[in-house]
Scaffold this active site. Structure first.
Site, PDB file in Angstrom:
ATOM      1  N   HIS A 140       0.843  -1.200   0.000  1.00 33.89           N
ATOM      2  CA  HIS A 140       0.000   0.000   0.000  1.00 33.89           C
ATOM      3  C   HIS A 140       0.878   1.250   0.000  1.00 33.89           C
ATOM      4  O   HIS A 140       0.654   2.190  -0.794  1.00 33.89           O
ATOM      5  CB  HIS A 140      -0.903  -0.032   1.239  1.00 33.89           C
ATOM      6  CG  HIS A 140      -1.644   1.229   1.510  1.00 33.89           C
ATOM      7  ND1 HIS A 140      -3.000   1.377   1.266  1.00 33.89           N
ATOM      8  CD2 HIS A 140      -1.238   2.423   2.031  1.00 33.89           C
ATOM      9  CE1 HIS A 140      -3.374   2.595   1.607  1.00 33.89           C
ATOM     10  NE2 HIS A 140      -2.327   3.252   2.077  1.00 33.89           N
ATOM     11  N   GLU A 141       1.883   1.288   0.867  1.00 32.14           N
ATOM     12  CA  GLU A 141       2.748   2.471   0.957  1.00 32.14           C
ATOM     13  C   GLU A 141       3.590   2.637  -0.308  1.00 32.14           C
ATOM     14  O   GLU A 141       3.804   3.760  -0.779  1.00 32.14           O
ATOM     15  CB  GLU A 141       3.652   2.364   2.191  1.00 32.14           C
ATOM     16  CG  GLU A 141       2.917   2.402   3.515  1.00 32.14           C
ATOM     17  CD  GLU A 141       2.072   3.656   3.670  1.00 32.14           C
ATOM     18  OE1 GLU A 141       2.442   4.717   3.117  1.00 32.14           O
ATOM     19  OE2 GLU A 141       1.030   3.578   4.350  1.00 32.14           O
ATOM     20  N   HIS A 144       1.764   4.417  -3.028  1.00 30.03           N
ATOM     21  CA  HIS A 144       1.779   5.874  -2.885  1.00 30.03           C
ATOM     22  C   HIS A 144       3.020   6.459  -3.559  1.00 30.03           C
ATOM     23  O   HIS A 144       2.952   7.478  -4.242  1.00 30.03           O
ATOM     24  CB  HIS A 144       1.802   6.262  -1.398  1.00 30.03           C
ATOM     25  CG  HIS A 144       0.473   6.158  -0.710  1.00 30.03           C
ATOM     26  ND1 HIS A 144      -0.697   6.648  -1.260  1.00 30.03           N
ATOM     27  CD2 HIS A 144       0.132   5.643   0.503  1.00 30.03           C
ATOM     28  CE1 HIS A 144      -1.695   6.445  -0.410  1.00 30.03           C
ATOM     29  NE2 HIS A 144      -1.222   5.826   0.653  1.00 30.03           N
ATOM     30  N   GLU A 213      -6.116   6.987  -0.623  1.00 30.73           N
ATOM     31  CA  GLU A 213      -6.054   5.804   0.234  1.00 30.73           C
ATOM     32  C   GLU A 213      -6.772   4.624  -0.411  1.00 30.73           C
ATOM     33  O   GLU A 213      -6.301   3.490  -0.364  1.00 30.73           O
ATOM     34  CB  GLU A 213      -6.650   6.114   1.608  1.00 30.73           C
ATOM     35  CG  GLU A 213      -5.825   7.065   2.454  1.00 30.73           C
ATOM     36  CD  GLU A 213      -4.405   6.592   2.654  1.00 30.73           C
ATOM     37  OE1 GLU A 213      -4.197   5.376   2.809  1.00 30.73           O
ATOM     38  OE2 GLU A 213      -3.493   7.440   2.633  1.00 30.73           O
TER      39      GLU A 213
END
Length: 300
Positions: A140-141, A144, A213
């Protein structure tokens, strides 16, 4: 170089529109700054200097504020191993890796581009999640970083912070000493413009934060192929954050827009969805459930 993270045109459009609108607000803000300083050169130096520091040193500022430190593969072999696998899978540069020694279970990514990125995890999240769940959070990070929304959020948050500082400075300078009527009008105008800029940038950054998100959830889960692991991590972290002392959560709230899951202290922090940095947990879990079924159907 493009990574293998699933592209998100919706996120790209929102980042473009948000950047454009924030640019307009920035022009209005610099105009107010010129009126305050009575010098266009000084106003540009102040605004440009602050933006330069925020953009080029955002990773160092964030790590310092969270007490994070860069770790080597020898210091954190499992964490580096997970990042190595995900970066190879995504075909993207490996970011620096940091650990913050705090019990708050969370993670965040910072840095102006993929080559200068940092992914930081807390000891609290490493202690609570299993290997698959932690891999889901790291993916997930990394999404980004790959989508470059970290840099957009860094610039977006800068304008709101600077406008807030100018609002307070204008109020204090306007209240101190003797002022003639014209000076009072100028000060009140600057305060009003700065307050409007702060309010609008506040709403714009939170709208972008909520969408990014969801985009990172989807892209990260698609890369690992295990949406259920990310959903499990979200459930664990959200439940454990509720048990963290309010004092510790308040200290971390400034990083909510960058965190994997928001640090919420007390009741009524988010008066409505307009003020939230993250979409509701139920929405994120529902989206991951749909994605899990889609991937299951494709596998079948």
């Amino acid at each position: 170089m493009k990574s293998r993270f699933a592209p998100d045109r919706g996120l790209s459009r929102r980042m473009l529109v948000t950047s454009f609108l924030l640019g307009l607000l920035y022009v209005a803000f610099v105009a107010a700054l010129i009126a305050l300083t009575k010098s266009a050169v000084l106003a540009v130096v102040i605004a440009g200097g602050a933006l330069f520091v925020q953009y080029f040193f955002s990773d160092k500022i964030a790590l310092y504020a969270m007490g994070g430190r860069i770790v080597t593969p020898e210091e954190a072999p499992q964490l580096h191993g997970a990042i190595d696998r995900l970066c190879a899978l995504a075909d993207m540069p490996k970011p620096r890796i940091a650990i913050a020694d705090v019990d708050l279970p969370n993670a965040f990514a910072t840095g102006r581009n993929p080559k200068n990125a940092v992914v930081c995890v807390t000891t609290g999240i490493m202690r609570r999640l299993d290997a698959d769940e932690l891999e889901g959070v790291l993916s997930h990070e990394l999404s980004h970083v790959a989508h470059r929304d970290v840099a957009v959020m860094t610039i977006a948050s800068f304008l709101g912070v600077l406008a807030g500082l100018i609002t307070r400075f204008g109020l204090y300078s306007g209240l101190g000493g003797r002022r003639d009527q014209n000076t009072a009008i100028v000060v009140l105008t600057i305060v009003a413009v700065s307050a409007v800029v702060y309010a609008l940038s506040f709403l714009l950054t939170r709208a972008l934060s909520r969408y990014r998100e969801l985009a990172a959830d989807r892209a990260g889960a698609m890369l690992t192929g295990r949406p259920s692991a990310l959903a499990s991590a979200l459930t664990k972290i959200s439940g454990d954050i509720a048990r963290i002392p309010s004092r510790d959560l308040r200290q971390a709230e400034a990083f909510n827009a960058f965190f994997f899951a928001p640090a919420i202290s007390g009741k009524g922090v988010s008066l409505s969805s307009l003020f939230s940095t993250h979409p509701p947990l139920e929405t994120r879990l529902d989206r991951l459930g749909v994605l899990s079924r889609e991937l299951g159907e494709q596998a079948g």
